[in-house]
Motif scaffolding. Structure first.
Motif, mmCIF file in Angstrom:
data_model
loop_
_atom_site.group_PDB
_atom_site.id
_atom_site.type_symbol
_atom_site.label_atom_id
_atom_site.label_comp_id
_atom_site.label_asym_id
_atom_site.label_seq_id
_atom_site.Cartn_x
_atom_site.Cartn_y
_atom_site.Cartn_z
ATOM 1 N N UNK A 155 -8.965 9.369 -14.542
ATOM 2 C CA UNK A 155 -10.174 9.657 -13.778
ATOM 3 C C UNK A 155 -11.399 9.090 -14.486
ATOM 4 N N UNK A 156 -12.207 8.318 -13.751
ATOM 5 C CA UNK A 156 -13.440 7.731 -14.288
ATOM 6 C C UNK A 156 -14.540 7.947 -13.254
ATOM 7 N N UNK A 157 -15.657 8.502 -13.677
ATOM 8 C CA UNK A 157 -16.746 8.793 -12.747
ATOM 9 C C UNK A 157 -17.258 7.510 -12.088
ATOM 10 N N UNK A 158 -17.362 7.538 -10.781
ATOM 11 C CA UNK A 158 -17.882 6.409 -10.017
ATOM 12 C C UNK A 158 -16.882 5.307 -9.763
ATOM 13 N N UNK A 159 -15.632 5.474 -10.242
ATOM 14 C CA UNK A 159 -14.609 4.441 -10.112
ATOM 15 C C UNK A 159 -13.402 5.000 -9.372
ATOM 16 N N UNK A 160 -12.871 4.216 -8.451
ATOM 17 C CA UNK A 160 -11.594 4.556 -7.805
ATOM 18 C C UNK A 160 -10.500 3.708 -8.433
ATOM 19 N N UNK A 161 -9.480 4.360 -8.968
ATOM 20 C CA UNK A 161 -8.380 3.668 -9.626
ATOM 21 C C UNK A 161 -7.146 3.692 -8.726
ATOM 22 N N UNK A 162 -6.593 2.504 -8.479
ATOM 23 C CA UNK A 162 -5.383 2.362 -7.673
ATOM 24 C C UNK A 162 -4.243 1.990 -8.610
ATOM 25 N N UNK A 163 -3.240 2.856 -8.709
ATOM 26 C CA UNK A 163 -2.139 2.591 -9.637
ATOM 27 C C UNK A 163 -1.292 1.427 -9.115
ATOM 28 N N UNK A 164 -1.014 0.489 -10.013
ATOM 29 C CA UNK A 164 -0.206 -0.677 -9.648
ATOM 30 C C UNK A 164 1.177 -0.640 -10.284
ATOM 31 N N UNK A 290 -2.303 -6.901 -1.759
ATOM 32 C CA UNK A 290 -1.497 -7.967 -2.359
ATOM 33 C C UNK A 290 -1.103 -7.612 -3.792
ATOM 34 N N UNK A 291 -2.036 -7.020 -4.549
ATOM 35 C CA UNK A 291 -1.729 -6.600 -5.920
ATOM 36 C C UNK A 291 -0.637 -5.540 -5.932
ATOM 37 N N UNK A 292 -0.714 -4.600 -5.014
ATOM 38 C CA UNK A 292 0.301 -3.543 -4.967
ATOM 39 C C UNK A 292 1.666 -4.123 -4.595
ATOM 40 N N UNK A 293 1.677 -5.084 -3.688
ATOM 41 C CA UNK A 293 2.947 -5.696 -3.310
ATOM 42 C C UNK A 293 3.552 -6.478 -4.476
#
Length: 299
Positions: A155-164, A290-293
Motif C-alpha cells: 500500500x502506497x498513498x496516492x498510488x494504485x498498485x496492480x500485481x503482475x 498487456x502487462x498482466x497477460x
C-alpha cells in the motif's frame, strides 16, 4: 474581447452573402443575426460589413476576422478529432518507468501488443534504476512504473498498485560445484558459501536477506556486482555462488548451473504502479492489460 461564436456567425454571413441566408443556414432569425453582428462590430471597434443591394459584403476588417474565424473553426475541428482519438484509444502518450530485469521479459512484449492494438499511442520509456520511480508517478510526470515491493508493504498513498508477478529466485553455481548434483537446494546448503551479490541494497535484495535469515544465516558477500549478467561471470570464474531472480537470469552464462531453492524460496513481487487519480484512458488500461497477460505467461 472578441467573441469566437460571433466570429463564426460573421463567417456564415460573409460566405452566404447575406444576413437572411446566414439566418436560414444557422437556424436563427435575421434579426438575431443582425444583433450578433452589431455586438461584434462594437467589440471590434470597426465596421465589418457593408450593404450591397439586398446582400452584404465584408470590409477589410470583416474579411480579416472571417479568415481568423475559419482558422479557429479548423482548430476546433482538429481538437475534437484529437479528443475522440484519445477517448477511443487511437492516440495518446504514456510515460513509463521500469527496472532492468523487467524490461525484456515483461515490458517489451507488452509494448509490442499495445503497438499492435493502439498504433497511434506514443510511449516514453525511461530506466528508473537505481531511483524509486513512485514519486514521479505520484507527481504525474510518469503514468506507469514497474516496481518491486513486498506484499506486506504494497500500500502506497496516492498510488494504485496492480500485481503482475511473483518472481522466485534460483541458486546459480559454477559448473563442477560440490552441490551441482542436487536438483533442488535447501537455502541452508548455501550458508557457508562465498556469495556474489547481483542486486544493490533495496527491494530486490531484501527477499534474499529475509529468506537467509529464516534459514538461520547471513550470506557472506565477497563480490558486489549489482548486475545479474556480471554476477554470472564472477560465479562462472569460481569466485562464489549467487541467488538471482528468474527474470534476471536471462541468457545463462555457459559456465554456470541453475538450481531451484526451497526452505524457504526467496520471492520478489512485481507491480505496475499508477496514480490513483489518473483517468483510466484506453492507452493506459491497454498497457496494464498487456502487462498482466505477459506476466501470466511467466508464471
Amino acid at each position: 474581447m472578441l467573441d469566437v461564436r460571433r466570429m463564426q456567425v460573421l463567417r456564415a454571413v460573409v460566405t452566404s452573402g447575406s444576413v437572411s441566408a446566414a439566418a436560414r443556414n444557422l437556424g436563427y432569425t435575421p434579426s438575431a443575426i443582425s444583433q450578433q453582428m452589431a455586438v461584434l462590430e462594437r467589440e471590434a471597434g470597426i465596421a465589418l460589413l457593408e450593404r450591397t443591394g439586398r446582400g452584404v459584403r465584408p470590409t477589410d476588417a470583416g474579411r480579416l476576422l472571417t479568415e481568423y474565424a475559419a482558422a479557429i473553426g479548423r482548430q476546433v475541428a482538429e481538437a475534437e478529432t484529437a479528443l475522440a482519438g484519445l477517448r477511443e484509444g487511437r492516440t495518446g502518450r504514456i510515460a513509463v518507468r521500469y527496472f532492468a530485469t523487467a524490461g525484456a521479459p515483461l515490458l517489451a512484449p507488452a509494448l509490442a501488443e499495445l503497438r499492435r492494438e493502439q498504433p497511434g499511442v506514443q510511449v516514453e520509456l525511461k530506466l528508473s534504476d537505481p531511483h524509486d520511480p513512485l514519486p514521479e508517478v505520484r507527481e504525474g510526470t510518469a503514468d506507469l512504473a514497474l516496481v518491486v515491493r513486498a506484499r506486506e508493504r504494497a500500500a502506497v498513498e496516492g498510488i494504485r498498485l496492480v500485481h503482475l508477478l511473483d518472481d522466485g529466485y534460483d541458486a546459480v553455481l559454477p559448473k563442477g560445484h560440490r552441490l551441482a548434483g542436487k536438483r533442488v537446494l535447501d537455502l541452508a546448503d548455501l550458508a557457508d558459501e562465498p556469495w556474489i551479490a547481483s542486486d544493490r541494497p533495496g527491494p530486490c535484495l531484501e527477499p534474499v536477506l529475509k529468506a537467509c535469515g529464516a534459514a538461520g544465516f547471513t550470506p557472506d558477500f565477497v563480490v558486489d556486482s549489482e548486475d545479474h549478467a556480471t554476477a554470472q561471470g564472477f560465479i562462472a570464474a569460481g569466485l562464489g555462488i549467487g541467488v538471482i531472480p528468474r527474470l534476471g537470469i536471462g541468457s545463462r552464462h555457459p559456465g554456470v548451473l541453475v538450481r531451484k531453492i526451497r526452505n524457504p524460496e526467496p520471492v520478489r513481487s512485481i507491480w505496475a504502479a499508477v496514480r490513483e487519480s489518473a483517468p483510466a484512458t484506453p492507452a493506459l488500461s491497454g498497457l496494464i492489460d498487456s502487462l498482466r497477460a505477459c506476466a501470466a505467461q511467466r508464471r
